[in-house]
Write a protein that holds these residues in place. Structure first.
Motif, PDB file in Angstrom:
ATOM      1  N   SER A 189       0.952  -1.380  -0.087  1.00  0.00           N
ATOM      2  CA  SER A 189      -0.180   0.116   0.124  1.00  0.00           C
ATOM      3  C   SER A 189       0.714   1.345   0.074  1.00  0.00           C
ATOM      4  N   SER A 190       0.408   2.078  -1.086  1.00  0.00           N
ATOM      5  CA  SER A 190       1.001   3.441  -0.730  1.00  0.00           C
ATOM      6  C   SER A 190       0.174   4.099  -1.655  1.00  0.00           C
ATOM      7  N   ASP A 191       0.182   5.669  -1.573  1.00  0.00           N
ATOM      8  CA  ASP A 191      -0.613   6.580  -2.403  1.00  0.00           C
ATOM      9  C   ASP A 191      -0.145   6.538  -3.751  1.00  0.00           C
ATOM     10  N   LYS A 192       1.174   6.362  -4.046  1.00  0.00           N
ATOM     11  CA  LYS A 192       1.713   6.254  -5.388  1.00  0.00           C
ATOM     12  C   LYS A 192       2.223   4.814  -5.521  1.00  0.00           C
ATOM     13  N   ILE A 193       1.946   3.729  -6.541  1.00  0.00           N
ATOM     14  CA  ILE A 193       2.764   2.660  -6.576  1.00  0.00           C
ATOM     15  C   ILE A 193       2.919   2.479  -8.373  1.00  0.00           C
ATOM     16  N   GLN A 194       4.106   2.723  -8.456  1.00  0.00           N
ATOM     17  CA  GLN A 194       4.496   2.701 -10.179  1.00  0.00           C
ATOM     18  C   GLN A 194       5.659   1.574 -10.329  1.00  0.00           C
ATOM     19  N   MET A 195       5.229   0.626 -11.215  1.00  0.00           N
ATOM     20  CA  MET A 195       6.085  -0.402 -11.519  1.00  0.00           C
ATOM     21  C   MET A 195       6.791  -0.228 -12.832  1.00  0.00           C
ATOM     22  N   PHE A 196       8.000  -0.380 -12.818  1.00  0.00           N
ATOM     23  CA  PHE A 196       8.987  -0.082 -14.023  1.00  0.00           C
ATOM     24  C   PHE A 196       9.124  -1.613 -14.635  1.00  0.00           C
TER      25      PHE A 196
END
Ligand code: GAL
Length: 337
Positions: A189-196
């Motif tokens: 959980s986090s307000d932003k979760i971006q996966m590369f």
């Protein structure tokens, strides 16, 4: 707080620290975390009893301090200040985890400082250009602090003789489940979760997938991520049979949880690599009791291969004689109490 030292063979020592509700164990071999028990539930992968046999042979970097560069470097080569450097290609054709003379298998010197509400273990080591072929020598400290709030903090302090790359991380694997179950029930959980995503060469591509947008929520169950219909995600999960990807989270802050426990992570590094121990079959040893997805790493670091992706803007470049500092903390909380 209580401190106990156990000496095993070959200079390998265990440093055991206890507070009222938990016990954490570190070793000087690779400045590693070995065990972290909350009410008898060990939440990290490791082997305390046979540490001296287990760690020198473990190919998965369990709990280790890794460096000088945490992630992969494409073809083991990079340019800095106009010079080209060739590193060991120990993950053919790439360089991985600082090579065979990296930090993970070194016996660190250490001292312990006991304070009122916390214990600090100060590990020291050196890296030299003769050993790992990066420019410059580095004097470094890895400081593990454990306190009464059950927070494990890692601080890195270093100074280099020349401009070089420094991107250390800890390769801790968590499994918050108290039974033998794999980590697919864990929630990130986090307000932003971006996966590369990873390209054909298994190196990250700087076009992240916004998981908060795809899932419409700020909490993502790993099992659901593994089953995602979104083609961009599905192809990445298939590629590595789970996760082995850099992520960016909101202000370096996120949690990993199951029904019982929440692990709060806070880091000042720009990215975090999350790896779900996707294939354990390569380690032919009776000590290999691990199956795929037995653990999930939270490797706080800068982007793998950043030096080739970003050149002089790479976060991993450190200047000669200028102090380096980075910090990550992990706090474990029981949801029920
Ligand atoms: C990870 C890496 C994986 C694998 C692992 C060690 O950090 O991204 O591909 O090499 O370490 O088992």
């Amino acid at each position: 707080m209580n401190i106990n030292i156990e000496k095993q063979t070959n200079g390998i020592e265990l440093i055991k620290i206890e507070n009222a509700s938990s016990k954490i164990v570190f070793t000087n071999f690779g400045a590693r975390i070995v065990s972290w028990k909350i009410d008898d539930n060990n939440i990290v992968l490791g082997n305390e009893v046979e540490a001296d046999e287990f760690y020198p042979n473990n190919p998965f970097y369990f709990g280790a301090t890794v460096g000088r560069f945490g992630g992969r470097i494409e073809n083991g080569t990079f340019k800095l200040n106009g010079e080209t450097y060739q590193l060991e290609q120990n993950d053919v054709p790439h360089h991985l985890h600082g090579g065979k003379n990296g930090l993970s298998d070194k016996l660190f010197d250490y001292e312990i400082e006991e304070e009122a509400h916390r214990v600090r273990v100060i590990f020291r080591s050196q890296l030299t250009e003769e050993m790992d072929y990066y420019p410059g020598d580095i004097d470094l400290k890895v400081i593990f602090t454990y306190d009464e709030t059950s927070t494990w903090t890692i601080e890195y302090e270093a100074i280099a003789t020349k401009d070089t790359l420094f991107n250390p991380m800890n390769h801790v694997y968590f499994n918050l489940n108290s039974d033998n179950k794999v980590v697919d029930n864990h929630v990130l959980s986090s307000d932003k979760i971006q996966m590369f995503p990873l390209g054909d060469n298994n190196l990250p591509v700087l076009q992240p997938i916004d998981l908060v947008e795809v899932f419409g929520q700020t909490s993502i169950n790993l099992g659901e991520l593994f089953e995602a219909k979104d083609e961009r995600i599905a192809s990445q999960v298939t590629k590595v049979q789970g996760l082995d990807h850099p992520f960016e989270v909101d202000k370096g802050t996120f949690t990993l949880s199951n029904d019982i426990l929440t692990l709060h992570v806070q880091t000042d590094t720009p990215q975090v690599v999350i790896f779900t121990l996707n294939d354990t079959t390569g380690w032919k040893s009776p000590m290999n009791i691990y199956k795929a997805h037995s653990g999930v790493t939270i490797e706080t670091q800068s982007m793998p291969n950043d030096i080739n992706l970003l050149g002089e803007h790479a976060h991993s470049i450190i200047k000669a004689k200028q102090p380096f500092y980075a910090k990550t903390s992990y706090r474990i909380e029981n949801k029920m109490s």
